[in-house]
Write an enzyme that holds these catalytic residues in place. Structure first.
Site, PDB file in Angstrom:
ATOM      1  N   ASN A 150       0.808  -1.220   0.000  1.00 33.88           N
ATOM      2  CA  ASN A 150       0.000   0.000   0.000  1.00 33.88           C
ATOM      3  C   ASN A 150       0.843   1.272   0.000  1.00 33.88           C
ATOM      4  OD1 ASN A 150      -2.513   1.695   0.769  1.00 33.88           O
ATOM      5  ND2 ASN A 150      -1.126   2.032   2.501  1.00 33.88           N
TER       6      ASN A 150
ATOM      7  N   SER B  49      -3.552   2.714  -8.706  1.00 30.90           N
ATOM      8  CA  SER B  49      -4.357   3.927  -8.826  1.00 30.90           C
ATOM      9  C   SER B  49      -5.150   3.869 -10.117  1.00 30.90           C
ATOM     10  CB  SER B  49      -3.455   5.162  -8.831  1.00 30.90           C
ATOM     11  OG  SER B  49      -4.175   6.324  -9.217  1.00 30.90           O
TER      12      SER B  49
ATOM     13  N   TYR C  64       4.274   9.527 -10.810  1.00 32.33           N
ATOM     14  CA  TYR C  64       3.347   8.693 -10.047  1.00 32.33           C
ATOM     15  C   TYR C  64       2.598   7.738 -10.977  1.00 32.33           C
ATOM     16  CZ  TYR C  64      -0.614   7.591  -6.931  1.00 32.33           C
ATOM     17  OH  TYR C  64      -1.576   6.963  -6.178  1.00 32.33           O
TER      18      TYR C  64
ATOM     19  N   SER D 169       4.820   4.934 -12.088  1.00 25.52           N
ATOM     20  CA  SER D 169       5.043   3.926 -11.048  1.00 25.52           C
ATOM     21  C   SER D 169       3.833   3.026 -10.864  1.00 25.52           C
ATOM     22  CB  SER D 169       5.404   4.612  -9.727  1.00 25.52           C
ATOM     23  OG  SER D 169       4.290   5.272  -9.147  1.00 25.52           O
TER      24      SER D 169
END
Length: 241
Positions: free
Chosen positions: A82, A135, A148, A151
Site C-alpha cells: 500500500n 491507482s 506517479y 510507477s
C-alpha cells in the site's frame, strides 16, 4: 468481528497513513494477525496489530521483517503493498530525474522487494495473496503526476508477472486501482471549492472512504477470491466508466 482472515498472517505497508491504517484494522477485525509497517511511527490501540518501522526500499529491512514473522508464525499469508508517494503534480518532462527515481524507488522497488521477500514463505505453505494498491491513474491518463502514473502502471506489470509465475504454487496476485480517496494526501492544501468540483466528476458524487478500499483488499486477500489472480480491480465510484 468477522473471520474472513481467521488465522491469516498479513503485512500491510504504508500503515501509518489513513489507507494503510484502515486496511490493517479491518484485517484484524476479520481475524488476521497484522504487521503494520511504515517509516513513520503509528499507534494502534487495536489488539492484533504489530507496528514495525520499515523502509520498504531496503532489501535488508524486508528480510529482517519476514524472518521475524516466519520465526514467530511459520508463514506469511497476505501482503498488501500500500505504501506510496505522489510528490510533484507535474508531467513526466517537467519532473526532475531525482524525483522520478524517488517515486520509482518507493512505489515500484518497495513493492517488488516486499513481493520477493514473502513469496518463498507463501510457496512453502502452498498459498498466499499479494494485493498491490495502484491507482485509477494507471488506467486513464492525466497531464499531471507523471512519475506517479509511471510507477502505478508498473505495479500492474508486477502483479501479472507474479500471478502467472506462481499460480501453480498457490500464490495469487491482484491489483486494486482506487480513485480519489478521502485522505490527507488528497485533501491537504486544497480549497473546498476545488474538492467539490472533483467530487462532481465522480458518478457516485463523493470520494471513497479509506475503509471502502480496505474492503476491496480484504476480498482479494481472503479465500472468497481463491479463483481470482492477475486482475486489476477499479474502485473509483464509476469515474473511469
Amino acid at each position: 468481528m468477522g473471520d474472513r482472515l481467521k488465522h491469516k498472517i498479513a503485512i500491510v505497508t504504508g500503515a501509518a497513513g489513513a489507507q494503510g491504517r484502515a486496511t490493517a484494522e479491518l484485517f484484524v477485525e476479520e481475524g488476521a494477525v497484522v504487521y503494520a509497517c511504515d517509516v513513520a511511527a503509528a499507534d494502534y490501540a487495536i489488539e492484533g496489530v504489530h507496528h514495525r518501522r520499515l523502509d520498504i526500499a531496503s532489501e535488508a529491512g524486508w528480510t529482517a521483517l519476514v524472518e521475524e514473522i516466519v520465526d514467530t508464525h511459520a508463514r506469511v499469508d497476505v501482503l498488501v503493498n500500500n505504501a506510496a508517494v505522489t510528490m510533484s503534480a507535474v508531467n513526466i518532462v517537467d519532473v526532475s530525474v531525482e524525483e522520478i527515481e524517488t517515486v520509482l524507488r518507493i512505489n515500484v522497488l518497495g513493492a517488488t522487494l516486499g513481493t520477493r521477500a514473502v513469496i518463498p514463505s507463501m510457496v512453502a505453505g502452498g498459498s498466499g495473496s499479494i494485493v498491490n494498491i495502484s491507482s485509477a491513474l494507471a488506467r486513464h491518463a492525466a497531464p499531471t503526476l507523471g512519475a506517479y502514473q509511471l510507477s502505478k502502471g508498473a505495479l500492474g506489470a508486477l502483479t501479472r508477472h507474479v500471478a502467472v509465475s506462481y499460480a501453480g504454487a498457490g500464490v495469487r496476485a491482484n491489483t486494486i486501482l482506487p480513485g480519489r480517496v478521502e485522505t490527507p494526501m488528497l485533501t491537504m492544501g486544497r480549497s473546498e471549492e476545488s474538492l467539490q468540483a472533483a467530487r462532481a466528476t465522480i458518478p457516485l458524487g463523493r470520494f471513497a472512504d479509506p475503509r471502502e478500499i480496505a474492503y476491496s483488499s480484504l476480498f482479494l486477500a481472503c479465500d472468497e477470491s481463491s479463483y481470482i489472480t492477475g486482475v486489476e480491480l477499479l474502485v473509483d465510484g464509476g469515474a473511469t466508466a
